[in-house]
Design an enzyme around this catalytic site. Structure first.
Site, PDB file in Angstrom:
ATOM      1  N   CYS A 176       0.811  -1.222   0.000  1.00 64.56           N
ATOM      2  CA  CYS A 176       0.000   0.000   0.000  1.00 64.56           C
ATOM      3  C   CYS A 176       0.844   1.272   0.000  1.00 64.56           C
ATOM      4  CB  CYS A 176      -0.946  -0.006   1.196  1.00 64.56           C
ATOM      5  SG  CYS A 176      -1.926  -1.515   1.303  1.00 64.56           S
ATOM      6  N   HIS A 316      -2.918   7.914   6.045  1.00 61.96           N
ATOM      7  CA  HIS A 316      -3.106   6.626   5.367  1.00 61.96           C
ATOM      8  C   HIS A 316      -4.543   6.189   5.629  1.00 61.96           C
ATOM      9  CE1 HIS A 316      -1.933   3.046   3.325  1.00 61.96           C
ATOM     10  NE2 HIS A 316      -2.206   2.270   4.352  1.00 61.96           N
ATOM     11  N   GLU A 327      -1.417   4.265  13.070  1.00 60.01           N
ATOM     12  CA  GLU A 327      -1.104   5.600  12.552  1.00 60.01           C
ATOM     13  C   GLU A 327      -1.182   6.628  13.679  1.00 60.01           C
ATOM     14  OE1 GLU A 327      -3.263   6.785   9.036  1.00 60.01           O
ATOM     15  OE2 GLU A 327      -1.692   8.257   8.583  1.00 60.01           O
ATOM     16  N   LYS A 348      -9.663   8.112   2.046  1.00 60.81           N
ATOM     17  CA  LYS A 348     -10.170   6.746   1.874  1.00 60.81           C
ATOM     18  C   LYS A 348     -11.608   6.622   2.373  1.00 60.81           C
ATOM     19  CE  LYS A 348      -5.719   4.312   1.929  1.00 60.81           C
ATOM     20  NZ  LYS A 348      -4.783   5.418   2.209  1.00 60.81           N
ATOM     21  N   HIS A 353      -9.772   2.368  -0.532  1.00 59.74           N
ATOM     22  CA  HIS A 353      -8.324   2.125  -0.520  1.00 59.74           C
ATOM     23  C   HIS A 353      -7.899   1.649  -1.910  1.00 59.74           C
ATOM     24  CE1 HIS A 353      -4.366   1.309   0.580  1.00 59.74           C
ATOM     25  NE2 HIS A 353      -4.532   0.488   1.617  1.00 59.74           N
ATOM     26  N   PHE A 412       0.854  -2.784   4.082  1.00 60.20           N
ATOM     27  CA  PHE A 412       0.214  -3.892   4.794  1.00 60.20           C
ATOM     28  C   PHE A 412       1.294  -4.851   5.272  1.00 60.20           C
ATOM     29  CE2 PHE A 412      -3.305  -7.260   4.523  1.00 60.20           C
ATOM     30  CZ  PHE A 412      -3.965  -6.725   5.614  1.00 60.20           C
TER      31      PHE A 412
END
Length: 426
Positions: A176, A316, A327, A348, A353, A412
């Site tokens: 990602c 993110h 995060e 997102k 995503h 990920f």
């Protein structure tokens, strides 16, 4: 105006940007809908979803016919974003004249291709279906289109031929963080003096039934199918996973000196990049958050800045229970008490995503936040997670004077990459 940064390296100018997402094609349409809090998440109509736990996604259904497959869509998305960026930079659409760094998803035979190979081999086989028969059919070399579509570098090669980049195109995948990694590689190429300008693209058109099954098996996807537009809810207490989506983002990067010399409009400055690998687990983040913390710090150090210099964080913000918590841990550790006064939002919540493309798309949105003085909201923020004390710009966009943005991409269980994007120097 200095053309060298704090470390004596060329200053990196952004002179073109392009984007495609479930919200639409191009910066204007995306920005209008994003700042209005519109969602691009909807029910999947591309393939049957019976028996799937997740039946929603942010598919891009307006670029290529369904039967063209994910590889064709991944290329079409990349081409559209790249051409928009190159056009804004004032460069020819078929003779870019610099290297290409492309973030693209892993490729493989899709189910319809496997079934077609199996059917073609059935007549000349012993009638026993199975993997061996599929392999024999593939080795017959009667399907060159399938062969080309499943080569990892095919999208990069086609894009190179279309827009006229120089040298061997680099195609990469760092989960990602891929889109941000492509930008980082472009920055480093200019800093090393290997090119005056580059184009970095992140693209992903790989929403398939098989991909949904795989992420579902990891319990990574939201299963809140009843109201698709409300399923992605980063930093909320009732978040239950991310919503898979498609799109592409592109940036034209140049040395500031070279861009000024040709009279290009400077849209912004790419001041810093930081990356650290998370080696804890294939899918889970390291519990102490140390790789994500180190990536944030590395980006600030690379830019020669402190946390006081950051006005906004493009999160993110996947909407998975673990990633959002991680995060928050990374930012609260690095920013300390100041994080309470730094707004952070996740697009997102609206576009889902976009996986391989996410870092590049979010870099484009970060640039637009600076240029337009608007912070996109985090929509669906009705039940805040009390353990995540962040100003997430809940539900409604906000006007703000933004000089610098930290854009996070936390892979990920893999790569973590952060970018620092700033306004044009006065």
């Amino acid at each position: 105006m200095s053309y060298l940064d704090h470390a004596g390296r060329p200053v990196i100018a952004i002179t073109g940007a392009g984007v495609v997402s479930p919200l639409g094609a191009g910066k204007d349409e995306n920005w209008e809908k994003l700042t209005a809090g519109r969602s691009g998440i909807h029910r999947i109509t591309r393939f049957p979803t019976e028996h799937l736990r997740t039946t929603i996604a942010g598919t891009v259904d307006f670029m290529t016919p369904v039967e063209a497959g994910s590889a064709a869509l991944t290329y079409a998305l990349a081409e559209a974003a790249a051409l928009e960026a190159i056009g804004e930079a004032g460069l020819p659409g078929n003779d870019f004249g610099g290297p290409l760094f492309l973030a693209a998803p892993p490729v493989e035979l899709e189910w319809w291709q496997r079934l077609e190979l199996d059917a073609a081999a059935r007549a000349s086989d012993d009638g026993k279906a199975g993997y061996d028969r599929l392999l024999r059919a593939a080795r017959s070399r009667d399907n060159p289109d399938f062969f080309r579509a499943t080569q990892f570098g095919t999208v990069g090669q086609k894009l190179q031929e279309r827009i006229g980049t120089r040298g061997l195109p680099v195609t990469l995948s760092t989960a990602c963080a891929s889109g941000a990694t492509a930008i980082q590689l472009g920055v480093e190429a200019i800093r090393r003096g290997e090119a005056d300008r580059v184009i970095s693209v992140g693209t992903d058109g790989s929403v398939t039934a098989e991909a949904l099954v795989r992420f579902s098996l990891l319990s990574a996807l939201s299963t809140q199918n009843d109201e698709p537009e409300k399923a992605s809810k980063p930093f909320s207490k009732d978040r239950d996973g991310f919503v898979m989506a498609e799109g592409a983002g592109a940036l034209v990067l140049e040395s500031l000196e070279s861009a000024k010399a040709r009279g290009a409009t400077i849209l912004g400055i790419l001041e810093g990049c930081g990356e650290r690998a998370d080696d804890f687990h294939r899918t889970r983040s390291k519990p102490d958050g140390s790789p994500a913390i180190a990536a944030v710090r590395a980006a600030l150090d690379d830019a020669g800045l402190s946390t006081e210099d950051i006005d906004y964080v493009n999160a993110h913000g996947t909407s998975t229970p673990e990633n959002d918590k991680m995060e928050y841990l990374s930012l609260s550790t690095v920013f300390g008490e100041r994080m309470a006064s730094v707004p952070i939002s996740s697009n997102k919540s609206m576009i889902g995503h976009t996986l391989t493309a996410a870092g590049a798309i979010e870099a484009v949105f970060s640039l637009l936040s600076i240029r337009e003085g608007t912070l996109p909201p985090t929509i669906n923020h009705v039940n805040p997670d009390p353990a995540i004390e962040l100003d997430v710009v809940p539900n409604v966009a906000r006007n703000a004077d933004v000089r610098r943005v930290l854009s996070n991409s936390f892979g990920f269980g893999g790569q973590n990459t952060c970018l620092v994007i700033a306004a044009e120097p006065a």
